[in-house]
Design an enzyme around this catalytic site. Sequence first.
Site, PDB file in Angstrom:
ATOM      1  N   THR A 108       0.825  -1.213   0.000  1.00 21.84           N
ATOM      2  CA  THR A 108       0.000   0.000   0.000  1.00 21.84           C
ATOM      3  C   THR A 108       0.857   1.260   0.000  1.00 21.84           C
ATOM      4  O   THR A 108       0.472   2.271  -0.601  1.00 21.84           O
ATOM      5  CB  THR A 108      -0.974   0.017   1.196  1.00 21.84           C
ATOM      6  OG1 THR A 108      -0.244  -0.148   2.405  1.00 21.84           O
ATOM      7  CG2 THR A 108      -2.009  -1.083   1.065  1.00 21.84           C
ATOM      8  N   SER A 140      -4.412 -10.116   5.829  1.00 21.19           N
ATOM      9  CA  SER A 140      -5.542 -10.323   6.735  1.00 21.19           C
ATOM     10  C   SER A 140      -5.591 -11.756   7.245  1.00 21.19           C
ATOM     11  O   SER A 140      -6.319 -12.056   8.190  1.00 21.19           O
ATOM     12  CB  SER A 140      -6.855  -9.985   6.027  1.00 21.19           C
ATOM     13  OG  SER A 140      -7.071 -10.874   4.939  1.00 21.19           O
ATOM     14  N   ILE A 153       3.430  -0.652   8.418  1.00 16.88           N
ATOM     15  CA  ILE A 153       4.347  -1.647   7.875  1.00 16.88           C
ATOM     16  C   ILE A 153       5.649  -1.020   7.393  1.00 16.88           C
ATOM     17  O   ILE A 153       6.731  -1.588   7.586  1.00 16.88           O
ATOM     18  CB  ILE A 153       3.646  -2.420   6.735  1.00 16.88           C
ATOM     19  CG1 ILE A 153       2.544  -3.304   7.333  1.00 16.88           C
ATOM     20  CG2 ILE A 153       4.629  -3.261   5.931  1.00 16.88           C
ATOM     21  CD1 ILE A 153       1.625  -3.918   6.314  1.00 16.88           C
ATOM     22  N   ASN A 201       0.421  -6.345  11.062  1.00 14.74           N
ATOM     23  CA  ASN A 201      -0.802  -6.024  10.330  1.00 14.74           C
ATOM     24  C   ASN A 201      -1.618  -5.023  11.125  1.00 14.74           C
ATOM     25  O   ASN A 201      -1.664  -5.089  12.359  1.00 14.74           O
ATOM     26  CB  ASN A 201      -1.641  -7.291  10.086  1.00 14.74           C
ATOM     27  CG  ASN A 201      -2.653  -7.112   8.980  1.00 14.74           C
ATOM     28  OD1 ASN A 201      -2.287  -6.813   7.835  1.00 14.74           O
ATOM     29  ND2 ASN A 201      -3.924  -7.284   9.276  1.00 14.74           N
ATOM     30  N   HIS A 258       0.073 -16.744  -5.571  1.00 13.86           N
ATOM     31  CA  HIS A 258      -1.123 -16.386  -6.335  1.00 13.86           C
ATOM     32  C   HIS A 258      -0.784 -15.943  -7.758  1.00 13.86           C
ATOM     33  O   HIS A 258      -1.604 -15.316  -8.423  1.00 13.86           O
ATOM     34  CB  HIS A 258      -1.911 -15.283  -5.616  1.00 13.86           C
ATOM     35  CG  HIS A 258      -2.557 -15.752  -4.355  1.00 13.86           C
ATOM     36  ND1 HIS A 258      -2.974 -14.895  -3.357  1.00 13.86           N
ATOM     37  CD2 HIS A 258      -2.878 -16.996  -3.915  1.00 13.86           C
ATOM     38  CE1 HIS A 258      -3.501 -15.593  -2.360  1.00 13.86           C
ATOM     39  NE2 HIS A 258      -3.451 -16.872  -2.680  1.00 13.86           N
ATOM     40  N   ASP A 285       2.451  -8.242  -7.790  1.00 13.07           N
ATOM     41  CA  ASP A 285       3.074  -7.027  -8.314  1.00 13.07           C
ATOM     42  C   ASP A 285       4.579  -7.115  -8.566  1.00 13.07           C
ATOM     43  O   ASP A 285       5.176  -6.197  -9.101  1.00 13.07           O
ATOM     44  CB  ASP A 285       2.782  -5.846  -7.378  1.00 13.07           C
ATOM     45  CG  ASP A 285       3.161  -6.128  -5.929  1.00 13.07           C
ATOM     46  OD1 ASP A 285       4.178  -6.810  -5.681  1.00 13.07           O
ATOM     47  OD2 ASP A 285       2.430  -5.646  -5.028  1.00 13.07           O
ATOM     48  N   ARG A 306      -9.260  -5.716   1.403  1.00 14.03           N
ATOM     49  CA  ARG A 306     -10.296  -5.793   2.425  1.00 14.03           C
ATOM     50  C   ARG A 306     -10.231  -4.668   3.458  1.00 14.03           C
ATOM     51  O   ARG A 306     -11.050  -4.632   4.358  1.00 14.03           O
ATOM     52  CB  ARG A 306     -10.200  -7.145   3.150  1.00 14.03           C
ATOM     53  CG  ARG A 306     -10.571  -8.333   2.271  1.00 14.03           C
ATOM     54  CD  ARG A 306     -10.498  -9.629   3.045  1.00 14.03           C
ATOM     55  NE  ARG A 306     -11.011 -10.753   2.278  1.00 14.03           N
ATOM     56  CZ  ARG A 306     -10.325 -11.434   1.384  1.00 14.03           C
ATOM     57  NH1 ARG A 306      -9.064 -11.106   1.166  1.00 14.03           N
ATOM     58  NH2 ARG A 306     -10.859 -12.442   0.728  1.00 14.03           N
TER      59      ARG A 306
END
Length: 254
Positions: A22, A192, A234, A216, A117, A100, A30
């Site tokens: 982020t 999460s 973070i 987190n 993923h 990414d 989420r």
Amino acid sequence: MTSEWRGRPGRIGALTGAGISTDSGIPDFRGPRGVWTTDPIAELLSTYDNYLADPDLRVRSWQARRDNPAWGAEPNAAHKALAELADGGRAVTIITQNIDRLHQRAGSAPDRVIEIHGNMFDVVCVECEYATSMAATLERVAAGEPDPPCPDCGAVLKAGVIMFGQQLDRASLLKATLTAQTSDIFLAIGTSLQVEPAASMCAIAVEHGADLIIVNAEPTPYDSMATEVVREPIGVAVPALVADLLAAREDLTG
């Protein structure tokens, strides 16, 4: 909270989620301002059956891929800190839920980053072995193919990411599981821990004797298993933890 784990030698595993990116300008999913929170339709774009069944959804998906902020994103302090941890002599393997490739761009060795993923820079056919780059496929979109079919068999093309409803790549899952099983310290950063089986890596690590450290902003289902839970941002917390781990290594090696 005990900090003895910082001085523990051995292997370090790191499971990273959207929260680590982020600070690079890539929104999470989420969180309060997450992609799926602010635009529930966006979650449909990540569901395999919906994607296959709905040409309009695929058109929107290609537009979303074209506009993905990851194209212009740069690694942030947390990505760089994990790379520095390996450069400092610790055996580090990263299991990332992100697509990414910012870990690799930050300097982490590609063979020590498990993209559980997949990634957004590859494109595959759902029926045959055709594969190409996202950049090449987006050129087709720009040239007037809003939902470009496979040039070899005519079937649907998709990004090289694991969508909801798809099985994870077996080799990647095996590597991730082995990483969790052999870690002495296991970091869960910016995730999460609600998506399985990735989240279960935390339990596997603890069951095999690792200290679990969760970084987190929000509570996770695995907090009760953790040796330490860190709520600081973070981009601040991870470099500080890495500095502590490298300082502890210096103390151990004299």
